[in-house]
Design a protein around this motif. Structure first.
Motif, PDB file in Angstrom:
ATOM      1  N   LEU A  57      35.825   8.681  26.977  1.00 14.95           N
ATOM      2  CA  LEU A  57      37.081   8.038  27.346  1.00 14.95           C
ATOM      3  C   LEU A  57      36.759   6.809  28.190  1.00 14.95           C
ATOM      4  O   LEU A  57      36.150   6.918  29.251  1.00 14.95           O
ATOM      5  N   ILE A  58      37.150   5.655  27.686  1.00 12.52           N
ATOM      6  CA  ILE A  58      36.843   4.380  28.341  1.00 12.52           C
ATOM      7  C   ILE A  58      38.137   3.744  28.820  1.00 12.52           C
ATOM      8  O   ILE A  58      39.074   3.557  28.033  1.00 12.52           O
ATOM      9  N   MET A  59      38.183   3.418  30.096  1.00 13.66           N
ATOM     10  CA  MET A  59      39.396   2.849  30.678  1.00 13.66           C
ATOM     11  C   MET A  59      39.117   1.480  31.276  1.00 13.66           C
ATOM     12  O   MET A  59      38.199   1.314  32.075  1.00 13.66           O
ATOM     13  N   ALA A  60      39.919   0.503  30.864  1.00 14.12           N
ATOM     14  CA  ALA A  60      39.906  -0.815  31.498  1.00 14.12           C
ATOM     15  C   ALA A  60      40.829  -0.777  32.708  1.00 14.12           C
ATOM     16  O   ALA A  60      41.692   0.091  32.816  1.00 14.12           O
ATOM     17  N   ASP A  61      40.667  -1.750  33.589  1.00 15.30           N
ATOM     18  CA  ASP A  61      41.412  -1.764  34.852  1.00 15.30           C
ATOM     19  C   ASP A  61      42.249  -3.041  34.939  1.00 15.30           C
ATOM     20  O   ASP A  61      41.695  -4.150  34.959  1.00 15.30           O
ATOM     21  N   ASP A  62      43.564  -2.899  34.963  1.00 17.24           N
ATOM     22  CA  ASP A  62      44.483  -4.046  35.090  1.00 17.24           C
ATOM     23  C   ASP A  62      44.415  -4.995  33.889  1.00 17.24           C
ATOM     24  O   ASP A  62      44.686  -6.192  34.027  1.00 17.24           O
ATOM     25  N   MET A  63      44.087  -4.490  32.732  1.00 14.96           N
ATOM     26  CA  MET A  63      44.044  -5.323  31.532  1.00 14.96           C
ATOM     27  C   MET A  63      45.381  -5.271  30.806  1.00 14.96           C
ATOM     28  O   MET A  63      45.951  -4.197  30.621  1.00 14.96           O
ATOM     29  N   GLY A  64      45.894  -6.418  30.388  1.00 14.53           N
ATOM     30  CA  GLY A  64      47.195  -6.488  29.754  1.00 14.53           C
ATOM     31  C   GLY A  64      47.224  -6.001  28.325  1.00 14.53           C
ATOM     32  O   GLY A  64      46.183  -5.882  27.660  1.00 14.53           O
ATOM     33  N   TYR A  65      48.425  -5.773  27.834  1.00 20.08           N
ATOM     34  CA  TYR A  65      48.653  -5.211  26.495  1.00 20.08           C
ATOM     35  C   TYR A  65      48.062  -6.081  25.395  1.00 20.08           C
ATOM     36  O   TYR A  65      47.540  -5.567  24.404  1.00 20.08           O
ATOM     37  N   SER A  66      48.115  -7.396  25.552  1.00 20.26           N
ATOM     38  CA  SER A  66      47.717  -8.280  24.455  1.00 20.26           C
ATOM     39  C   SER A  66      46.389  -8.989  24.694  1.00 20.26           C
ATOM     40  O   SER A  66      46.060  -9.954  23.989  1.00 20.26           O
TER      41      SER A  66
END
Length: 548
Positions: A57-66
């Motif tokens: 499970l990889i999570m980005a931080d504060d990255m927007g939808y597009s």
């Protein structure tokens, strides 16, 4: 265990049964057969266990939808895009609107208030001064983490990156919440080049000195340790890896070679044209319907044409650094995929990628946060950021951003890749509404793991999400009838296609998400009874979940 080797072992057992179980006496023959059957049953059970998928499970931080390519962005993300093109993309997947509450819900399958992180977590400055259990600022013991339950079922459990779920007291740290190995930041955001002091990095349970390597960069280091944990594993048991990048959360820190790819790219476009460009690509990809309209530019951002040349030049650079941070994260995800492929484990690895909330507008200035000269300064941290206008563009086509319960705050891209288990056509895009609390039951479902009623002598709250396994198998799945959100006074509830929204200190609003995910047409005055009933349903949920 290798299937061929298992088959051979099975044959040897059968041969031993035939050779060793001659009718010297009927009793001995029966015993031999029972022993042989028991051995075969044990081998079969082992085979099933060895066939369980790894989970990454990889999570980005504060990255927007597009921001990423497969959701309409121009930033180079070929590795994530490849996973999407071979896997499954969700267009209506929801988070909790902020970093630590999202991580709490993500890891437990519970709404964040039930875990003790209804608002924010502890900081290096001290514990939260809030005696209410739902807001204590660290994971309570009435929830169980994905690592704890998978570890109890024979999985190795590794984490690298941002913890942000409890700071003061090692009993709150990853190793004490189910992870066998950990490398990363206990506190959350930190300098990318030189994490230090209370926002330094930790290996397992030991705080490390600030790195002295001039080439150090947290996104690379998190991946280095994640791969090291996998490579150091001594057996063939499945593993769970939670890789929680801090990118592209502020401060704006990126490698020069990555920044160089983007400098000048945004100078003549600006956030207004960028939003239009991204929306056009989203329609082309099928991420949004052809009828989708852009929400209005956020009121906190001026028209790009109103800015001075110097402001445009500096904002171009800020966005270039932000894009470089996303780019570097994608490069590192490519390293993870490459290792899994090299080890022959990619096909049977359930890999998911998502962001913890929408793009971040903090500190709510269109020119960005922090001094321009502090960008890329290893000794400077804090909200050195890209600004409200770019955050608005990151969340195309939605309104608002991180913290808010508007679609721009709670919508995240979700990419699922699992060749051995995913039965949907490669590149499928689903609009099935789903949320963070669905991930725990999904992972438990596909790994054959039982959710406990108690753990370590503590009673555990019942899991709240719904497994998405039928959807992954290409089958029909009932939609969640109700979804609820609350963070920092911003509230929302979704029932079918309708979403009732109550921004902090405002009245309830109503939107038809089937035609208006940009939340531009408030239907509250036209449908007051629906608003009233949905608000009442939210109030009932809030009471049961200790929402203040």
């Amino acid at each position: 265990m290798n299937k061929y080797k298992l088959t051979n072992e099975g044959k040897k057992v059968k041969q031993a049964d035939r050779a060793g179980c001659q009718p010297v006496s009927s009793t001995i023959a029966v015993v031999c057969r029972l022993v042989a059957c028991s051995m075969l049953l044990l081998l079969c059970r082992t085979a099933v266990a060895d066939d369980r998928p790894n989970v990454v499970l990889i999570m980005a931080d504060d990255m927007g939808y597009s921001d990423i390519g497969c959701y309409g962005g121009e930033i180079e993300t070929p590795n994530i895009d490849a996973l999407a093109n071979r896997g499954l993309r969700f267009t209506q997947f929801y988070n909790t609107a902020r970093c630590c509450p999202t991580r709490a819900a993500f890891l437990t399958g519970l709404h964040q208030h039930m875990t003790g992180i209804g608002a924010m977590t502890e900081t290096p400055k001290g514990p939260r001064d809030d005696k209410r259990p739902a807001y204590q600022g660290f994971l309570n013991r009435n929830c169980v983490t994905m690592a704890e339950v998978l570890g109890a079922n024979g999985y190795h459990t590794y984490m690298a990156g941002k913890w942000h779920l409890g700071y003061h007291g090692k009993e709150k740290w990853p190793r004490q919440r189910g992870f066998d190995r950990f490398y990363g930041s206990i506190a959350g955001a930190t300098s990318y080049f030189k994490p230090q002091r209370g926002r330094g990095v930790t290996l397992d349970n030991e705080n490390l000195d600030p790195p002295t390597d001039p080439d150090y960069y947290t996104t690379d280091a998190f991946t280095d340790y994640a791969l090291r944990f996998i490579e150091e594993q001594k057996d063939d048991k499945p593993f769970f890896l939670y890789l929680a990048y801090t990118a592209p959360h502020w401060p704006l820190h990126a490698r020069e070679e990555d920044i160089a790819k983007y400098v000048g790219k945004y100078r003549d476009i600006g956030w207004d044209k960028l939003r239009q460009q991204r929306l056009a690509k989203q329609k082309e990809l099928g991420i949004v319907d052809e009828s989708t309209q852009l929400s209005m530019r956020d009121e906190g951002a001026r028209p790009w044409s109103d800015l001075t040349d110097k402001q445009k030049q500096q904002l171009d650079y800020r966005m270039a650094v932000y894009a470089a941070m996303v780019d570097r994260m994608d490069q590192n995800i490519g390293r993870v995929v490459a290792l899994l492929e090299e080890r022959g484990e990619l096909d049977n690895t359930l890999l998911m990628f998502l962001s913890d909330n929408g793009g971040c507008a903090e500190p709510y200035k269109d020119l960005g946060g922090g001094k321009f000269e502090d960008i890329n300064n290893p000794n400077q941290s804090g909200a050195i950021s890209y600004g409200q206008g770019w955050a608005n563009a990151s969340n195309t086509p939605f309104r608002k951003f991180k913290v808010f319960s508007h679609e721009g705050g709670i919508s995240t891209p979700l990419v699922v890749h699992w060749p051995a288990g995913l039965k949907t056509k490669a590149g499928t895009i689903t609009s099935h509404p789903s949320q963070l609390i669905d991930l725990m039951p999904t992972v438990l479902d596909v790994t054959g793991t039982q959710y406990p009623a108690s753990f370590a002598d503590h009673e555990i709250h019942p899991i709240e999400g719904n497994s998405l396994q039928p959807l992954l198998r290409g089958k029909e799945q009932p939609k969640s009838e109700w979804m609820f959100w609350e963070h920092s006074g911003h509230s929302a509830v979704r029932n079918g296609k309708y979403k009732a929204l109550k921004p902090r200190k405002e009245d309830w609003q109503l939107y038809d998400l089937s035609t208006d995910r940009g939340e531009t047409n408030n239907l509250a005055s036209e449908m007051p009874d629906r608003v009233k009933s949905m608000a009442a349903r939210w109030a009932s949920w809030a009471t049961s979940h200790q929402v203040k």
